[in-house]
Write an enzyme that holds these catalytic residues in place. Structure first.
Site, PDB file in Angstrom:
ATOM      1  N   ASN A  10       0.873  -1.175   0.000  1.00 37.30           N
ATOM      2  CA  ASN A  10       0.000   0.000   0.000  1.00 37.30           C
ATOM      3  C   ASN A  10       0.911   1.226   0.000  1.00 37.30           C
ATOM      4  O   ASN A  10       1.520   1.544   1.016  1.00 37.30           O
ATOM      5  CB  ASN A  10      -0.874  -0.042   1.266  1.00 37.30           C
ATOM      6  CG  ASN A  10      -1.682   1.226   1.468  1.00 37.30           C
ATOM      7  OD1 ASN A  10      -1.767   2.066   0.573  1.00 37.30           O
ATOM      8  ND2 ASN A  10      -2.277   1.357   2.649  1.00 37.30           N
ATOM      9  N   TRP A  11       0.997   1.858  -1.156  1.00 33.97           N
ATOM     10  CA  TRP A  11       1.920   3.002  -1.273  1.00 33.97           C
ATOM     11  C   TRP A  11       1.364   4.267  -0.609  1.00 33.97           C
ATOM     12  O   TRP A  11       2.053   5.258  -0.472  1.00 33.97           O
ATOM     13  CB  TRP A  11       2.236   3.270  -2.745  1.00 33.97           C
ATOM     14  CG  TRP A  11       3.298   2.354  -3.312  1.00 33.97           C
ATOM     15  CD1 TRP A  11       3.714   1.160  -2.791  1.00 33.97           C
ATOM     16  CD2 TRP A  11       4.076   2.574  -4.497  1.00 33.97           C
ATOM     17  NE1 TRP A  11       4.708   0.631  -3.587  1.00 33.97           N
ATOM     18  CE2 TRP A  11       4.952   1.463  -4.636  1.00 33.97           C
ATOM     19  CE3 TRP A  11       4.129   3.582  -5.467  1.00 33.97           C
ATOM     20  CZ2 TRP A  11       5.862   1.358  -5.702  1.00 33.97           C
ATOM     21  CZ3 TRP A  11       5.032   3.469  -6.526  1.00 33.97           C
ATOM     22  CH2 TRP A  11       5.891   2.376  -6.634  1.00 33.97           C
ATOM     23  N   LYS A  12       0.091   4.240  -0.247  1.00 33.29           N
ATOM     24  CA  LYS A  12      -0.565   5.424   0.346  1.00 33.29           C
ATOM     25  C   LYS A  12      -0.339   6.639  -0.572  1.00 33.29           C
ATOM     26  O   LYS A  12      -0.311   6.462  -1.792  1.00 33.29           O
ATOM     27  CB  LYS A  12      -0.058   5.648   1.771  1.00 33.29           C
ATOM     28  CG  LYS A  12      -0.171   4.355   2.599  1.00 33.29           C
ATOM     29  CD  LYS A  12       0.062   4.542   4.071  1.00 33.29           C
ATOM     30  CE  LYS A  12      -0.084   3.192   4.771  1.00 33.29           C
ATOM     31  NZ  LYS A  12       0.010   3.284   6.230  1.00 33.29           N
ATOM     32  N   HIS A  94      -9.345   1.025   5.018  1.00 30.71           N
ATOM     33  CA  HIS A  94      -8.064   1.246   5.714  1.00 30.71           C
ATOM     34  C   HIS A  94      -8.289   2.218   6.872  1.00 30.71           C
ATOM     35  O   HIS A  94      -9.107   3.136   6.766  1.00 30.71           O
ATOM     36  CB  HIS A  94      -7.026   1.811   4.735  1.00 30.71           C
ATOM     37  CG  HIS A  94      -5.657   1.830   5.328  1.00 30.71           C
ATOM     38  ND1 HIS A  94      -5.254   2.824   6.188  1.00 30.71           N
ATOM     39  CD2 HIS A  94      -4.632   0.962   5.227  1.00 30.71           C
ATOM     40  CE1 HIS A  94      -4.014   2.553   6.582  1.00 30.71           C
ATOM     41  NE2 HIS A  94      -3.611   1.435   6.015  1.00 30.71           N
ATOM     42  N   GLU A  96      -6.721   4.653   7.884  1.00 34.43           N
ATOM     43  CA  GLU A  96      -6.532   6.071   7.546  1.00 34.43           C
ATOM     44  C   GLU A  96      -7.767   6.629   6.847  1.00 34.43           C
ATOM     45  O   GLU A  96      -8.097   7.810   7.011  1.00 34.43           O
ATOM     46  CB  GLU A  96      -5.259   6.236   6.700  1.00 34.43           C
ATOM     47  CG  GLU A  96      -4.015   6.024   7.575  1.00 34.43           C
ATOM     48  CD  GLU A  96      -2.794   5.475   6.851  1.00 34.43           C
ATOM     49  OE1 GLU A  96      -2.756   5.524   5.609  1.00 34.43           O
ATOM     50  OE2 GLU A  96      -1.887   4.977   7.551  1.00 34.43           O
ATOM     51  N   GLU A 164      -5.160  -5.051  10.787  1.00 34.69           N
ATOM     52  CA  GLU A 164      -4.140  -4.027  10.982  1.00 34.69           C
ATOM     53  C   GLU A 164      -4.421  -3.257  12.266  1.00 34.69           C
ATOM     54  O   GLU A 164      -5.252  -2.335  12.274  1.00 34.69           O
ATOM     55  CB  GLU A 164      -4.155  -3.037   9.811  1.00 34.69           C
ATOM     56  CG  GLU A 164      -3.871  -3.656   8.467  1.00 34.69           C
ATOM     57  CD  GLU A 164      -3.352  -2.616   7.477  1.00 34.69           C
ATOM     58  OE1 GLU A 164      -2.208  -2.754   7.041  1.00 34.69           O
ATOM     59  OE2 GLU A 164      -4.079  -1.659   7.188  1.00 34.69           O
ATOM     60  N   GLY A 170       2.645   2.251  10.713  1.00 31.58           N
ATOM     61  CA  GLY A 170       3.604   3.344  10.547  1.00 31.58           C
ATOM     62  C   GLY A 170       4.344   3.730  11.816  1.00 31.58           C
ATOM     63  O   GLY A 170       4.992   4.774  11.862  1.00 31.58           O
ATOM     64  N   SER A 208       3.561  -2.116  10.300  1.00 29.91           N
ATOM     65  CA  SER A 208       5.012  -2.167  10.536  1.00 29.91           C
ATOM     66  C   SER A 208       5.628  -3.518  10.193  1.00 29.91           C
ATOM     67  O   SER A 208       6.588  -3.941  10.843  1.00 29.91           O
ATOM     68  CB  SER A 208       5.337  -1.763  11.975  1.00 29.91           C
ATOM     69  OG  SER A 208       4.923  -0.418  12.208  1.00 29.91           O
ATOM     70  N   GLY A 229       2.882  -1.102   4.201  1.00 31.52           N
ATOM     71  CA  GLY A 229       2.921   0.305   3.826  1.00 31.52           C
ATOM     72  C   GLY A 229       4.345   0.738   3.519  1.00 31.52           C
ATOM     73  O   GLY A 229       4.869   0.528   2.428  1.00 31.52           O
ATOM     74  N   GLY A 230       4.999   1.313   4.503  1.00 29.71           N
ATOM     75  CA  GLY A 230       6.324   1.906   4.308  1.00 29.71           C
ATOM     76  C   GLY A 230       7.314   0.993   3.607  1.00 29.71           C
ATOM     77  O   GLY A 230       8.037   1.436   2.686  1.00 29.71           O
TER      78      GLY A 230
HETATM   79  P1  PGA Z   1       2.984   0.276   7.547  1.00 34.24           P
HETATM   80  O1  PGA Z   1       1.503   0.464   6.957  1.00 34.24           O
HETATM   81  O2  PGA Z   1       3.512  -1.009   6.961  1.00 34.24           O
HETATM   82  O3  PGA Z   1       3.731   1.480   7.038  1.00 34.24           O
HETATM   83  O4  PGA Z   1       2.866   0.213   8.994  1.00 34.24           O
HETATM   84  C1  PGA Z   1       0.641  -0.642   6.827  1.00 34.24           C
HETATM   85  C2  PGA Z   1      -0.671  -0.179   6.267  1.00 34.24           C
HETATM   86  O5  PGA Z   1      -1.146   0.896   6.655  1.00 34.24           O
HETATM   87  O6  PGA Z   1      -1.286  -0.861   5.429  1.00 34.24           O
END
Ligand code: PGA
Length: 245
Positions: A10-12, A94, A96, A164, A170, A208, A229-230
């Site tokens: 997930n590149w956000k 998600h 967010e 999650e 993050g 993470s 994500g990251g």
């Molecule tokens: P993260 O994000 O790996 O940067 O913690 C995961 C996500 O939000 O899908």
């Protein structure tokens, strides 16, 4: 039963055209991955990324969709548009989106149903906040989210669940392995009750996940992949997680 794992990135709100270089590097490094691989870039890059993965089994998806097929919804994307651009999947719910855009379970369910309507895989995200975990309510909250956001018509083919914990996203913090195992076991039991093929629905862990902890997390029973994500932004890191799966 063996379930083919899914490693989803997930590149956000990250990535410009130059970032497609990471996808080229990834397909070189992971020519024949032993798991399914998906990247969900920002919508601006979906078409170009679909072209960049041609001839490789990697899939491309989106990070959100509107529940409707089309209409007066400025700035939104429909699931049909994502499919039309060559996408195979869409993340819905998600944390967010739930936090920044006030999406509740009913909205998430409607989006997931839109994904199925368009022939996309729906990746439905659920997870507790730190406050909820500290209050001993994590299982209740997460199972409640699953019950209220699971789309009608869900099958192991068209729906993926991503657990999650909000406080792990993050932050570099991950739950104890035993806590991940407990949550995924509970989700599995619940899915078996709800769906005839609930035993085969993929349950991803997200929050993470990094090259350094992926192998341990992915070895947990009922963890069938990750939502990353990251660490999905760099081919070296994402490739290492794919290799761990
Ligand atoms: P993260 O994000 O790996 O940067 O913690 C995961 C996500 O939000 O899908």
């Amino acid at each position: 039963m063996t379930i083919r794992p899914l490693i989803a990135g997930n590149w956000k709100m990250n990535g410009l055209a130059a970032s497609l270089g990471e996808v080229h590097a990834l397909r070189e490094a992971q020519a024949a991955p032993a798991c399914d691989v998906l990247i969900c870039p920002p919508a601006t890059l979906i078409g170009a990324m679909v072209a960049a993965v041609q001839g490789h089994p990697m899939m491309v998806g989106a990070q959100d969709c509107h529940a409707a097929e089309s209409g007066a919804h400025t700035g939104d994307l429909s699931a049909e548009m994502i499919a039309d651009a060559g996408g195979s999947a869409v993340i819905v719910g998600h944390s967010e989106r739930r936090a920044d855009h006030g999406e509740d379970d009913a909205a998430v369910k409607a989006k997931a149903e839109a994904a199925l309507r368009a022939g996309l895989i729906a990746i439905v995200c659920i997870g507790e906040t730190e406050e909820e975990r500290d209050a001993g309510r994590a299982l209740d909250v997460v199972l409640g989210q699953l019950a209220a956001s699971l789309p009608a018509g869900a099958t192991a083919e068209n729906t993926v669940i991503a657990y999650e914990p909000v406080w792990a996203i993050g932050t570099g913090r991950v739950p104890e392995i035993a806590d991940i195992a407990q949550m995924h076991d509970a989700l599995r039991d619940d899915l078996k009750d709800r769906l005839s093929d609930g035993a085969s629905v993929r349950l991803l862990y997200g929050g993470s996940m990094k090259p350094g902890n992926a192998a341990e997390i992915l070895a947990v029973e009922n963890v069938n992949g990750g939502l990353i994500g990251g660490a999905s932004l760099k081919a070296a890191d994402f490739g290492a997680i794919i290799a761990a799966a």
